[in-house]
Design an enzyme around this catalytic site. Sequence first.
Site, short mmCIF file in Angstrom:
data_model
loop_
_atom_site.label_atom_id
_atom_site.label_comp_id
_atom_site.label_asym_id
_atom_site.label_seq_id
_atom_site.Cartn_x
_atom_site.Cartn_y
_atom_site.Cartn_z
N ARG A 1 0.83 -1.20 0.00
CA ARG A 1 0.00 0.00 0.00
C ARG A 1 0.87 1.25 0.00
NH1 ARG A 1 -4.96 -2.11 3.95
NH2 ARG A 1 -5.15 -4.07 2.83
N ARG B 1 1.44 1.67 10.15
CA ARG B 1 1.08 2.01 8.76
C ARG B 1 2.32 1.82 7.90
NH1 ARG B 1 -3.48 4.28 7.31
NH2 ARG B 1 -3.95 5.03 9.39
N GLU C 1 -7.26 -0.43 14.42
CA GLU C 1 -7.91 -1.43 13.58
C GLU C 1 -6.95 -2.59 13.29
OE1 GLU C 1 -9.79 0.23 10.09
OE2 GLU C 1 -9.57 -1.69 9.03
N SER D 1 -10.92 -6.32 9.41
CA SER D 1 -12.07 -5.69 8.77
C SER D 1 -12.75 -6.75 7.95
CB SER D 1 -11.56 -4.57 7.88
OG SER D 1 -12.65 -3.93 7.26
N ARG E 1 0.03 -5.48 12.19
CA ARG E 1 -0.79 -4.90 13.26
C ARG E 1 -1.06 -5.90 14.38
NH1 ARG E 1 -4.93 -0.43 10.71
NH2 ARG E 1 -3.28 0.79 9.71
#
Length: 423
Positions: A261, A276, A348, A351, A390
């Site tokens: 990403r 991130r 988070e 998801s 994460r």
Amino acid sequence: MLDRKFILENADLVKTNCRNRNVPTDVDRFVALETQRRELQVQVEDLNRQANAVSKSIGKAKDAAEREERKAEGRRLRDETNQLREKLDALVAEIDDIHRAIPNMSHPDAPIGEDDTKNLDIAHGKTPAPVFDFQPLDHVELMEKLGMVDFEAGARVAGHGFYFLKGDAVLLELALQRYAVGMLLDEGFLPMTTPDLARNDVLEGTGYIPRGPETQIYSIENSDLSLVATAEIPLGGLLAGETIDAEQLPIKLCGISHCFRTEAGAHGRATRGLYRVHQFTKIEMFAFTLPDQSDAMLEQLRALECRLFDGLQIPYRVVDTATGDLGGPAYRKYDLEAWMPGRGDYGEVTSTSNCTDYQARRLNIRYRTKGEKGTQLAHTLNGTAIAVSRALIALLENHQQADGTIVVPEVLRAWMGKEVLGA
RNA sequence: GGAGAGGUGGCAGAGUGGUCGAAUGCGCCGGUUUGCUAAACCGGUGAGGGCUUAUAAGGUCCUCCAGGGGUUCGAAUCCCCUCCUCUCCGCCA
């Protein structure tokens, strides 16, 4: 994408939904253009019909003169058709741009709100947030102390946002994957390692936008390929253009891939450490279902995420995502947010979304019911099992001890071969 | 990477310019026959979209033979490009 006919017939619902989702789209213009397109389509088809009739008559013409006359007529019709078709193509292009931007409809129970501040906290995990009688460290400090990461070398090799995992972090990465895959195997998921690159039409079909300044996607120069942001992309593409027998559904897959990403525009926002990053490993759940199975499947995926994090003894809350935070393809979405003591906040970690037929329409994924005519669009769902970077943050920060060691959760010990890190 | 062959309906497989949305076989659905099952026989059977219409039935039209472009009055069929598959060779983990 939504069904064009559905948009025409339910313009007000679609408009309200776009407003709820905080997506500016010109539904009225779509309706106007689409209405025009239909008229034009009918005209083009009628010209085609005439041209076809003329062509057929040429074979049966009785003499050369008549044949030539018919040919001229055919040419005239073709020219006329081509002119109309050009108009039609231009119209279709504009319609398509708007169509693409219209998000999926929303589940009636999804909380309505313009952004993530309206997300609804609906459940908590079994593990309470730890109470430390010492000053807890964040994962960056913990990992550097225990020789588990090298961010500087990552930056040297590939730039900011890249990293080397080392030593026990690597064992943890492998153990987390094995743990998640094991649980999913027991639940009937078929494990798959997927291509880490995908064609741009697969990206688009899944709802990702490979180009543009805001894109999350790395693309490969001089090619039609991009690095995948999640295994959801190749797994969605797996059955693109296919028609599946209804009795084979649901199909449950477990994808193992790297995720890439760009995180464009995300600088300064919770960027410390592994939170991130530009690349991470992820175990992803993906399902193709019949339409009436997808709501229940979403609950299953959510339950599995809870089991995975309960097993890791990581505190978390479950969030029912507000309409404004759903993204394009999701009809409903739940996130797990793990407690991260280093941040002093939830972050988070998973998801899961029910995309209903939104991705399937674009990817043309259909099913056939025995004894029934025609085919229907399948539903697609995805959910994170373990996003390693994460998960590592939550695991290390929650299980840290006063002496700087980290207790390995029971469920990972078989794969780690040790109970404590840094002892 | 080089050479060759090929991509047609759920599957197999015909089809080299018009009546081909596509023979034939298998599969599937319905029926006849039949203690039951099977076999045999008869009939049906691709998809998407538009119009008609009550989002029924029926009718009708358009599009689809890997994808895109071209030639032609007319393309599954001829030409160009792309993608993919197979076989052989090369190269490698």
